[in-house]
Design an enzyme around this catalytic site. Structure first.
Site, mmCIF file in Angstrom:
data_model
loop_
_atom_site.group_PDB
_atom_site.id
_atom_site.type_symbol
_atom_site.label_atom_id
_atom_site.label_comp_id
_atom_site.label_asym_id
_atom_site.label_seq_id
_atom_site.Cartn_x
_atom_site.Cartn_y
_atom_site.Cartn_z
ATOM 1 N N SER A 144 75.908 -11.334 -1.643
ATOM 2 C CA SER A 144 76.784 -11.708 -2.767
ATOM 3 C C SER A 144 77.690 -10.530 -3.091
ATOM 4 O O SER A 144 77.418 -9.392 -2.679
ATOM 5 C CB SER A 144 75.907 -12.036 -3.976
ATOM 6 O OG SER A 144 76.670 -12.089 -5.166
ATOM 7 N N TYR A 157 69.421 -11.716 -10.485
ATOM 8 C CA TYR A 157 70.278 -12.096 -9.348
ATOM 9 C C TYR A 157 70.906 -10.842 -8.739
ATOM 10 O O TYR A 157 70.882 -10.643 -7.524
ATOM 11 C CB TYR A 157 71.359 -13.075 -9.834
ATOM 12 C CG TYR A 157 72.197 -13.657 -8.724
ATOM 13 C CD1 TYR A 157 71.734 -14.719 -7.950
ATOM 14 C CD2 TYR A 157 73.466 -13.150 -8.438
ATOM 15 C CE1 TYR A 157 72.508 -15.256 -6.926
ATOM 16 C CE2 TYR A 157 74.245 -13.684 -7.430
ATOM 17 C CZ TYR A 157 73.765 -14.743 -6.672
ATOM 18 O OH TYR A 157 74.532 -15.276 -5.665
HETATM 19 P P1 NAP Z 1 73.718 -24.033 -4.470
HETATM 20 O O1 NAP Z 1 74.614 -25.191 -4.243
HETATM 21 O O2 NAP Z 1 73.013 -23.884 -5.769
HETATM 22 O O3 NAP Z 1 72.707 -23.938 -3.262
HETATM 23 C C1 NAP Z 1 71.506 -23.213 -3.314
HETATM 24 C C2 NAP Z 1 70.615 -23.713 -2.212
HETATM 25 O O4 NAP Z 1 69.361 -23.032 -2.272
HETATM 26 C C3 NAP Z 1 70.317 -25.203 -2.348
HETATM 27 O O5 NAP Z 1 70.235 -25.776 -1.096
HETATM 28 C C4 NAP Z 1 68.965 -25.166 -3.013
HETATM 29 O O6 NAP Z 1 68.209 -26.350 -2.864
HETATM 30 C C5 NAP Z 1 68.343 -24.008 -2.286
HETATM 31 N N1 NAP Z 1 67.140 -23.570 -2.948
HETATM 32 C C6 NAP Z 1 67.035 -23.029 -4.181
HETATM 33 N N2 NAP Z 1 65.747 -22.832 -4.487
HETATM 34 C C7 NAP Z 1 65.014 -23.275 -3.431
HETATM 35 C C8 NAP Z 1 63.635 -23.340 -3.149
HETATM 36 N N3 NAP Z 1 62.689 -22.955 -4.020
HETATM 37 N N4 NAP Z 1 63.247 -23.849 -1.947
HETATM 38 C C9 NAP Z 1 64.165 -24.277 -1.063
HETATM 39 N N5 NAP Z 1 65.484 -24.229 -1.276
HETATM 40 C C10 NAP Z 1 65.906 -23.731 -2.449
HETATM 41 O O7 NAP Z 1 74.585 -22.721 -4.377
HETATM 42 P P2 NAP Z 1 75.377 -22.033 -3.160
HETATM 43 O O8 NAP Z 1 76.525 -21.387 -3.784
HETATM 44 O O9 NAP Z 1 75.575 -22.961 -2.025
HETATM 45 O O10 NAP Z 1 74.330 -20.886 -2.791
HETATM 46 C C11 NAP Z 1 73.930 -20.596 -1.484
HETATM 47 C C12 NAP Z 1 73.681 -19.105 -1.362
HETATM 48 O O11 NAP Z 1 74.922 -18.413 -1.520
HETATM 49 C C13 NAP Z 1 72.755 -18.539 -2.421
HETATM 50 O O12 NAP Z 1 71.922 -17.556 -1.865
HETATM 51 C C14 NAP Z 1 73.725 -17.910 -3.418
HETATM 52 O O13 NAP Z 1 73.145 -16.880 -4.150
HETATM 53 C C15 NAP Z 1 74.781 -17.395 -2.463
HETATM 54 N N6 NAP Z 1 76.082 -17.106 -3.066
HETATM 55 C C16 NAP Z 1 76.857 -18.084 -3.599
HETATM 56 C C17 NAP Z 1 78.094 -17.744 -4.129
HETATM 57 C C18 NAP Z 1 79.037 -18.768 -4.707
HETATM 58 O O14 NAP Z 1 80.101 -18.377 -5.205
HETATM 59 N N7 NAP Z 1 78.741 -20.044 -4.676
HETATM 60 C C19 NAP Z 1 78.522 -16.432 -4.116
HETATM 61 C C20 NAP Z 1 77.695 -15.463 -3.573
HETATM 62 C C21 NAP Z 1 76.482 -15.810 -3.033
HETATM 63 P P3 NAP Z 1 68.219 -27.474 -4.040
HETATM 64 O O15 NAP Z 1 69.554 -28.159 -3.956
HETATM 65 O O16 NAP Z 1 67.073 -28.316 -3.672
HETATM 66 O O17 NAP Z 1 68.061 -26.722 -5.338
#
Ligand code: NAP
Length: 252
Positions: A144, A157
């Site tokens: 991130s 986080y």
């Molecule tokens: P998201 O839509 O909230 O996706 C998060 C994913 O993690 C979902 O598939 C979620 O599954 C899964 N997850 C969470 N807890 C879990 C658990 N206990 N067991 C299995 N799966 C679990 O958000 P995203 O933005 O795509 O995030 C993906 C990654 O990118 C994360 O690591 C996040 O920190 C990172 N990130 C995102 C951004 C951004 O701007 N969006 C920026 C920097 C980093 P469920 O749908 O079942 O909850």
């Protein structure tokens, strides 16, 4: 030898592949030719359908990554499916928002468990298999901007993602000699569930958009190229980097 981004014949594991960045990365890896094991606690049907419709192969593996209990099973079910595992993308992650002064132990532990502890033990299980087979492989951790910056109201986080950058470097140092590339991608501000609260807050939304040189929130598909690159032989001499894909945010 020609530079290759081809993943034909490789098997990738992507956690949190039902939605957002994990879904986009899974689709991109499949588009480059990989068979993709979609790991998570929710239904992966949408991602599986998108990959199949494009002529790729995917398999869902149900696993709640809040604990390390399913870690060995994830590797085993992947091996039972294609007989191999070459690429691990640790994408699943959660965020909890509250002022540091009020932050609870439960919100600290929940985030650290999914974003850091389970990631480490999945890396370990994946690498143990590769080392036993005498094979190399690729690990891509989704870090991130909070691997570089402090942020506000997200103490666990920021700690988890800063820790993940360090862990990526440590594992790269230990495993580069075994042909395992460990790298991370640091997404900027992408339009997913993770950032919904920010996009719904008019002040935060305007402040964030105003700082992104590219002028728009990242769309999940915009992360796929970096993932394919770090999964392919094109990046074989790259170890321990945290690659920002952020529309220029960190350059500002
Ligand atoms: P998201 O839509 O909230 O996706 C998060 C994913 O993690 C979902 O598939 C979620 O599954 C899964 N997850 C969470 N807890 C879990 C658990 N206990 N067991 C299995 N799966 C679990 O958000 P995203 O933005 O795509 O995030 C993906 C990654 O990118 C994360 O690591 C996040 O920190 C990172 N990130 C995102 C951004 C951004 O701007 N969006 C920026 C920097 C980093 P469920 O749908 O079942 O909850």
């Amino acid at each position: 030898m020609a530079v290759s981004f081809d993943l034909t014949g490789k098997t990738a594991i992507v956690t949190g592949a039902n939605t957002g960045l994990g879904q986009a990365v899974a689709v991109a890896l499949a588009g480059a030719g990989a068979d993709v094991a979609l790991v998570g606690r929710s239904s992966m049907a949408e991602t599986e359908a998108a990959i199949s419709a494009a002529g790729g192969r995917a398999k869902s593996i149900q696993a709640d990554l809040a604990t390390i209990k399913p870690v060995d099973r994830v590797i085993k079910e992947t091996l039972d499916w294609t007989g191999r595992t070459d690429i691990l993308v640790n994408n699943a992650g959660i965020i909890r928002r509250a002022d540091a002064i009020d932050f609870t132990e439960a919100d600290w532990d929940a985030v650290m468990d999914v974003n850091l502890k389970t990631v480490f033990f999945l890396c370990q299980a994946f690498a143990r298999h590769l080392i036993a087979e005498g094979k190399g492989g690729k690990i891509i951790n989704i870090a991130s901007l909070l691997s570089f910056q402090g942020g506000i109201r997200i103490p666990s986080y920021t700690a988890s993602k800063s820790g993940l950058a360090g862990l990526t470097r440590l594992l790269a140092c230990e495993w580069a000699s075994k042909g395992i590339n460990v790298n991370a991608i640091a997404p900027g501000y992408f339009s997913t569930n993770n950032t919904e609260a920010l996009r719904n807050d008019p002040d935060r939304n305007a402040a964030i958009l105003g700082r992104i040189p590219a002028g728009h929130w990242g769309q999940p598909e915009e992360l796929g190229g970096a993932a394919v690159f770090l999964a392919a032989t094109a990046s074989d001499y790259i170890h321990g980097i945290v690659l920002p894909v952020d529309g220029g945010w960190l350059a500002r």
